[in-house]
Design a protein around this motif. Structure first.
Motif, short mmCIF file in Angstrom:
data_model
loop_
_atom_site.label_atom_id
_atom_site.label_comp_id
_atom_site.label_asym_id
_atom_site.label_seq_id
_atom_site.Cartn_x
_atom_site.Cartn_y
_atom_site.Cartn_z
N ARG A 8 0.75 -0.84 0.46
CA ARG A 8 -0.40 0.19 -0.20
C ARG A 8 0.66 1.09 -0.17
NH1 ARG A 8 -4.91 -0.43 3.55
NH2 ARG A 8 -5.03 2.02 2.77
N TYR A 9 0.03 2.29 -0.69
CA TYR A 9 1.56 3.91 -0.74
C TYR A 9 1.40 3.76 0.85
CZ TYR A 9 2.03 8.55 -2.06
OH TYR A 9 2.76 9.73 -1.95
N ALA A 10 2.58 4.35 1.42
CA ALA A 10 3.30 4.80 2.55
C ALA A 10 2.54 5.70 3.11
CB ALA A 10 4.54 4.49 2.15
N ASP A 12 -0.17 8.63 3.47
CA ASP A 12 -1.87 8.67 3.99
C ASP A 12 -2.18 9.68 3.11
OD1 ASP A 12 -4.44 8.57 4.85
OD2 ASP A 12 -4.23 9.17 6.70
N ASN A 13 -2.84 9.81 1.67
CA ASN A 13 -3.19 10.52 1.37
C ASN A 13 -4.33 11.16 1.58
OD1 ASN A 13 -2.02 11.26 -1.90
ND2 ASN A 13 -2.44 8.56 -2.03
N ASP A 14 -5.12 10.97 2.69
CA ASP A 14 -6.29 12.02 3.23
C ASP A 14 -5.15 12.87 4.90
OD1 ASP A 14 -8.33 11.10 2.03
OD2 ASP A 14 -7.84 8.95 3.02
N VAL A 51 2.29 10.43 -14.55
CA VAL A 51 1.24 9.00 -13.26
C VAL A 51 1.50 9.62 -12.21
CG1 VAL A 51 1.65 7.70 -12.86
CG2 VAL A 51 2.07 7.39 -15.22
N GLY A 52 0.66 9.89 -11.46
CA GLY A 52 0.69 9.86 -9.98
C GLY A 52 1.34 11.03 -9.30
N ALA A 53 0.26 12.50 -10.56
CA ALA A 53 0.66 13.12 -10.41
C ALA A 53 0.07 14.57 -9.30
CB ALA A 53 -0.59 14.19 -11.40
N THR A 75 -3.17 11.05 -13.90
CA THR A 75 -3.54 10.78 -13.34
C THR A 75 -3.36 10.27 -11.22
OG1 THR A 75 -1.54 9.17 -13.61
CG2 THR A 75 -3.32 9.16 -15.11
N ASP A 76 -4.01 10.20 -10.79
CA ASP A 76 -3.66 9.70 -9.51
C ASP A 76 -4.03 8.87 -8.44
OD1 ASP A 76 -1.29 11.30 -7.95
OD2 ASP A 76 -2.46 10.30 -6.17
N LEU A 77 -4.08 8.39 -7.61
CA LEU A 77 -5.26 7.34 -6.93
C LEU A 77 -6.15 8.81 -6.02
CD1 LEU A 77 -2.79 5.07 -4.58
CD2 LEU A 77 -4.09 4.44 -6.68
N ARG A 92 -9.11 9.25 -11.71
CA ARG A 92 -8.24 8.05 -10.80
C ARG A 92 -8.08 7.16 -11.37
NH1 ARG A 92 -10.18 8.84 -6.19
NH2 ARG A 92 -11.47 10.19 -6.23
N HIS A 93 -6.98 6.72 -11.26
CA HIS A 93 -6.38 5.56 -12.09
C HIS A 93 -4.55 4.86 -11.43
CE1 HIS A 93 -3.62 3.63 -14.86
NE2 HIS A 93 -4.79 3.69 -15.53
N ASP A 94 -4.82 3.68 -10.93
CA ASP A 94 -4.25 2.78 -10.17
C ASP A 94 -3.15 2.09 -11.63
OD1 ASP A 94 -2.56 1.41 -9.13
OD2 ASP A 94 -4.30 0.64 -8.14
N ILE A 95 -2.14 3.42 -11.66
CA ILE A 95 -0.84 2.49 -13.12
C ILE A 95 -0.41 1.08 -12.60
CG2 ILE A 95 1.38 3.48 -11.34
CD1 ILE A 95 0.18 3.91 -15.35
N VAL A 96 -0.95 0.63 -11.02
CA VAL A 96 -0.38 -0.96 -11.68
C VAL A 96 -0.88 -1.84 -11.87
CG1 VAL A 96 0.05 -3.31 -9.94
CG2 VAL A 96 0.67 -0.52 -9.31
N SER A 110 6.96 10.25 -14.32
CA SER A 110 6.59 10.07 -12.98
C SER A 110 7.38 10.44 -12.13
CB SER A 110 5.85 8.76 -13.45
OG SER A 110 5.39 8.64 -12.23
N ARG A 111 6.72 10.62 -10.95
CA ARG A 111 7.97 11.49 -10.30
C ARG A 111 7.58 10.90 -8.58
NH1 ARG A 111 9.17 17.78 -9.56
NH2 ARG A 111 6.98 17.37 -8.01
N LEU A 112 8.42 10.37 -7.79
CA LEU A 112 8.18 9.21 -6.91
C LEU A 112 6.88 8.47 -6.64
CD1 LEU A 112 9.72 12.73 -4.86
CD2 LEU A 112 10.55 10.74 -6.07
#
Ligand SMILES: C[S@@+](CC[C@H](N)C(=O)[O-])C[C@H]1O[C@@H](n2cnc3c(N)ncnc32)[C@H](O)[C@@H]1O
Length: 265
Positions: A8-10, A12-14, A51-53, A75-77, A92-96, A110-112
């Motif tokens: 899981r992305y380390a 917390d997007n919230d 990707v993951g903007a 794109t980003d989660l 809204r897009h999961d690159i995996v 894509s960065r980081l």
């Protein structure tokens, strides 16, 4: 913040710390990112994928460059924080896991992001296929295992900062990230089938006013629970925070690798 499960992305997007995190990243890294992107010749009519903007500062820059006639898909989660402007579409897009069009883009940036993904090598193959033949990929990724203290006010703050950096590495690895991936990114790009792979390392001095060090201070708060779970003590947290806010503190940044590569024509 709950400790991230493996894979899981380390971050917390919230978290209330996300906005400051992205401000620091943009201030510290956009000049490096955009100067290198400009060398691809990106301009009017180009079709770009970011990707993951995050907060979208690079996507905005690309949209300005690609106008008129071009388009940028960012794109980003969690894409709701990416600003809107003509020529910039957000998704809204999961690159995996989510579908990507084939041979659709002249440039992907894509960065980081891939550093956080255990599936990063499979993602590289997906990105290769999403580029038109001859299209460009640019990635920026850190090797955080290099982060030495150069000057500290005292031994306690020096040791606290180093304990923080070591715990951060362990916390990111526990979540499935490879925080030193920057150093192997170029080799992985070549193994995935890219050509013309060119890595450029960047290193800068960090002090209290550096956005790069302010991002570290942000991570100390943002990843607090995960850092404590990795053994960082309250006193080490306090000492690391003191170090990063002290006017006499100096560190070398981690090495940022900016890597360009192309899909074979
Ligand atoms: C450290 S931030 C970097 C943001 C931006 N690229 C920058 O450099 O300012 C990582 C970003 O990747 C996004 N992300 C994480 N996993 C992702 C995935 N599987 N697919 C798409 N985006 C992802 C996160 O939501 C976050 O916005």
């Amino acid at each position: 913040m709950p400790t991230a499960a493996p894979g899981r992305y380390a971050f917390d997007n919230d978290s209330p710390y996300v906005e400051e995190q992205h401000r620091c990243l943009a201030a510290a890294l956009d000049p490096i990112t955009t100067a290198r992107l400009a060398t691809t010749g990106v301009g009017p009519g180009w079709r770009c994928l970011e990707v993951g903007a995050g907060r979208g500062s690079v996507a905005l820059w690309l949209a300005e460059r690609a106008a008129p006639g071009g388009r940028v898909l960012a794109t980003d989660l969690r894409p709701e924080h990416i600003p809107s402007r003509p020529g910039l579409e957000t998704l809204r897009h999961d690159i995996v896991h989510d579908p990507l069009p084939e041979a659709a883009f002249d440039l992907i940036h894509s960065r980081l992001v891939l550093t956080h993904l255990p599936q990063r090598r499979a993602v590289l193959v997906r990105l290769l296929r999403a580029l038109r033949p001859g299209g460009w990929l640019q990635l920026e990724e850190f090797d955080i295992d290099y982060a030495p203290v150069l000057l500290a006010p005292d031994e306690r703050t020096r040791a606290g900062y180093q304990a923080f950096q070591a715990a951060k590495g362990r916390a990111l690895r526990a979540a499935g990230a490879d925080p030193s991936w920057g150093r192997s990114c170029a080799a992985d790009l070549r193994a995935a089938g890219f050509t013309g792979v060119e890595p450029v390392p960047h290193l800068v001095p960090w002090h209290a006013d550096s956005p790069g060090l302010q991002a570290q201070l942000n991570h100390l708060h943002h990843l607090r629970d995960a850092l404590v779970a990795q053994g960082l003590t309250e006193d080490q947290c306090a000492a690391a925070s003191e170090a990063m806010r002290h006017p006499a503190f100096r560190a070398a940044s981690s090495v940022l690798y900016c890597v360009q590569a192309r899909r074979p024509s």
